[in-house]
Design an enzyme around this catalytic site. Structure first.
Site, PDB file in Angstrom:
ATOM      1  N   ASP A  41       0.877  -1.177  -0.050  1.00 59.43           N
ATOM      2  CA  ASP A  41      -0.023   0.129   0.176  1.00 59.43           C
ATOM      3  C   ASP A  41       0.878   1.038  -0.052  1.00 59.43           C
ATOM      4  O   ASP A  41       1.846   1.400   0.778  1.00 59.43           O
ATOM      5  CB  ASP A  41      -0.858   0.005   1.147  1.00 59.43           C
ATOM      6  CG  ASP A  41      -2.015   1.091   1.116  1.00 59.43           C
ATOM      7  OD1 ASP A  41      -1.762   2.225   1.429  1.00 59.43           O
ATOM      8  OD2 ASP A  41      -3.106   0.764   0.942  1.00 59.43           O
ATOM      9  N   ASN A  94      -2.489  13.268  -4.428  1.00 57.78           N
ATOM     10  CA  ASN A  94      -3.625  13.765  -4.956  1.00 57.78           C
ATOM     11  C   ASN A  94      -4.359  15.140  -4.365  1.00 57.78           C
ATOM     12  O   ASN A  94      -4.598  15.825  -5.389  1.00 57.78           O
ATOM     13  CB  ASN A  94      -4.783  12.542  -4.725  1.00 57.78           C
ATOM     14  CG  ASN A  94      -4.807  11.435  -5.639  1.00 57.78           C
ATOM     15  OD1 ASN A  94      -4.180  11.552  -6.935  1.00 57.78           O
ATOM     16  ND2 ASN A  94      -5.258  10.349  -5.336  1.00 57.78           N
ATOM     17  N   HIS A 152      -5.441  14.964  -9.348  1.00 58.86           N
ATOM     18  CA  HIS A 152      -5.479  13.428  -9.501  1.00 58.86           C
ATOM     19  C   HIS A 152      -4.783  13.217 -10.766  1.00 58.86           C
ATOM     20  O   HIS A 152      -4.333  11.860 -10.883  1.00 58.86           O
ATOM     21  CB  HIS A 152      -7.175  13.130  -9.711  1.00 58.86           C
ATOM     22  CG  HIS A 152      -7.809  12.878  -8.317  1.00 58.86           C
ATOM     23  ND1 HIS A 152      -7.919  11.895  -7.540  1.00 58.86           N
ATOM     24  CD2 HIS A 152      -8.606  14.045  -7.653  1.00 58.86           C
ATOM     25  CE1 HIS A 152      -8.397  12.064  -6.638  1.00 58.86           C
ATOM     26  NE2 HIS A 152      -8.915  13.322  -6.506  1.00 58.86           N
ATOM     27  N   ASP A 165      -2.218  10.072 -10.669  1.00 59.76           N
ATOM     28  CA  ASP A 165      -2.129   8.766 -11.706  1.00 59.76           C
ATOM     29  C   ASP A 165      -0.576   8.692 -12.045  1.00 59.76           C
ATOM     30  O   ASP A 165      -0.132   7.593 -12.271  1.00 59.76           O
ATOM     31  CB  ASP A 165      -3.048   9.153 -12.641  1.00 59.76           C
ATOM     32  CG  ASP A 165      -4.481   8.974 -12.153  1.00 59.76           C
ATOM     33  OD1 ASP A 165      -5.387   9.143 -13.115  1.00 59.76           O
ATOM     34  OD2 ASP A 165      -4.802   8.491 -11.037  1.00 59.76           O
ATOM     35  N   GLU A 206      -4.771   2.285  -4.281  1.00 64.15           N
ATOM     36  CA  GLU A 206      -3.092   2.423  -4.426  1.00 64.15           C
ATOM     37  C   GLU A 206      -2.355   1.141  -3.662  1.00 64.15           C
ATOM     38  O   GLU A 206      -1.628   1.143  -3.082  1.00 64.15           O
ATOM     39  CB  GLU A 206      -2.617   3.656  -3.499  1.00 64.15           C
ATOM     40  CG  GLU A 206      -3.110   3.629  -1.872  1.00 64.15           C
ATOM     41  CD  GLU A 206      -4.524   4.507  -1.835  1.00 64.15           C
ATOM     42  OE1 GLU A 206      -5.161   4.842  -2.686  1.00 64.15           O
ATOM     43  OE2 GLU A 206      -4.567   4.986  -0.622  1.00 64.15           O
TER      44      GLU A 206
END
Lengths: 125, 260
Positions: B137, B145, B150, B154, B180
């Site tokens: 994780d 973000n 965002h 990405d 994630e």
């Protein structure tokens, strides 16, 4: 001349032939089990139209996948249009393709190669 | 036409003219006229024979021309049909891709991963040699973000996915598990080796260059690692890897936590 209307199925295209409008429309996938049987009425309709009437004829195509025998039948139809065009009949083909699948343009160009009548290949939404 | 069955050349020429197979031959009218007027025009037989020969050849040439035209048409039909087939295959491949791969990171997705895990679990139970499972994780990913938007988030996710993928061994499988989160199957691997692999991945994620996005930014990942147990359902293995991940988060992040 009668209207020829064939509904689409999972393996065959929608076909509409309207003598009043001088229009043939074909749309969808074409891989019937027996292409010659399936397209018999269409071929007869085209021959009869070209022989008995002198009005223009437009063929609008929105075809996606064609099996081998459907390719052959389509060429046969183009042969009829070519013969008519040589005799100075007003005939044309418009091939509409999905802009997300530009490879169809190459295929349409192959069909167009042997035709001297107007043959447009146009991106449709 | 076989000339040997005729008594003389006259009979042969007459048979040629009478044969309906040559009905369309353009030389026929000339041949007929000359034949009929042979004596009158005093035409020499050898000239008549030459014309009769040409008559036969022209028909053959017409047949050859017809054959060549049909062969050309067949070639074209085949070529177009082959293109349609290829397009279909390419579209099928794209559909497969869409079904089993995450569109953003291009890593396999859950749908691809779970059957592989199930298969490896069966193998392990059957052969008695272990496999390991790791849950990853990204630490504080939400901050990327929130701070950069965002779209940039990405981009960072994709770089991290690539770092994980590049450091995944050939026989292992990695996948995007969630937003994630990633998961890694280390096939036929004892926990000691797996720890080394996951440490390498952790360091790789830590070393990703994010200087183009902002000064002093870095990424890290917490990793929960476990080894399969005898007779265990693979879902329990996943749960244990998840518990190990939680512990990694609670004990400082950017580390590999192991529960055997």
């Amino acid at each position: 001349m009668n209207l020829l209307s064939i509904e689409a199925t999972g393996t065959t295209p929608k076909i509409l032939c309207d003598a009043d409008q001088g229009l043939i429309s074909m749309e969808g996938d074409s891989y019937p089990e027996n292409s010659f049987e399936f397209f018999k009425d269409l071929l007869t309709w085209v021959e009869e139209y070209l022989e008995t009437l002198s009005t223009p004829l437009k063929l609008e195509l929105r075809l996606i996948y064609l099996n081998t025998s459907s390719v052959k039948i389509l060429m046969d139809i183009f042969d009829l249009l070519e013969e008519a065009h040589i005799k100075e009949r007003d005939v044309q083909v418009i091939w509409f393709y999905d802009i997300r699948n530009e490879r169809v343009v190459e295929l349409a160009e192959e069909f167009k190669e042997d035709c001297t009548f107007p043959f447009l290949i146009i991106a449709a939404d | 036409m076989d000339t040997s069955k005729f008594d003389n050349q006259h009979e042969w020429i007459k048979a040629l003219i009478d044969d309906p197979a040559y009905g369309d031959n353009p030389l026929k009218p000339a041949l007929v006229q000359l034949f009929q007027n042979e004596k009158k025009s005093r035409i020499k037989l050898d000239r008549l024979m030459s014309l009769a020969d040409a008559f036969g050849h022209l028909h053959i040439e017409t047949l050859i021309a017809d054959y060549e035209r049909l062969a050309k048409r067949l070639e074209k039909i085949t070529r177009i049909s082959d293109r349609y087939q290829k397009n279909m295959m390419d579209l099928n491949q794209q559909l497969q891709q869409a079904a089993f791969y995450d569109p953003l990171t291009k890593l396999p997705n859950r749908r691809f991963f779970l059957p592989k895990l199930k298969e490896e679990n069966s193998r392990s139970q059957h052969e008695g040699s272990p496999f390991c499972l790791a849950m990853l994780d990204i630490d504080f990913f939400k901050r990327f973000n929130d701070d950069f938007g965002h779209e940039v988030g990405d981009v960072i996710l994709c770089r991290i996915a690539k770092a994980i993928s590049v450091n995944t061994r050939e026989n292992d499988h990695c996948a995007r598990w969630g937003g994630e989160e990633f998961i890694l199957l280390l096939r036929n691997t004892p926990v000691l080796i797996a720890t080394g692999v996951m440490e390498r991945i952790r360091k790789a994620v830590n070393s990703i260059d994010l200087s183009d996005i902002g000064e002093g930014i870095s990424s890290s990942t917490s990793i929960g690692l476990t080894v399969c147990r005898v007779g265990e359902n693979y879902n329990d293995t996943i749960k244990r890897a998840d518990t190990a991940l939680l512990q990694a988060k609670r004990t400082g992040r950017n580390r590999v936590e192991i529960i055997e």
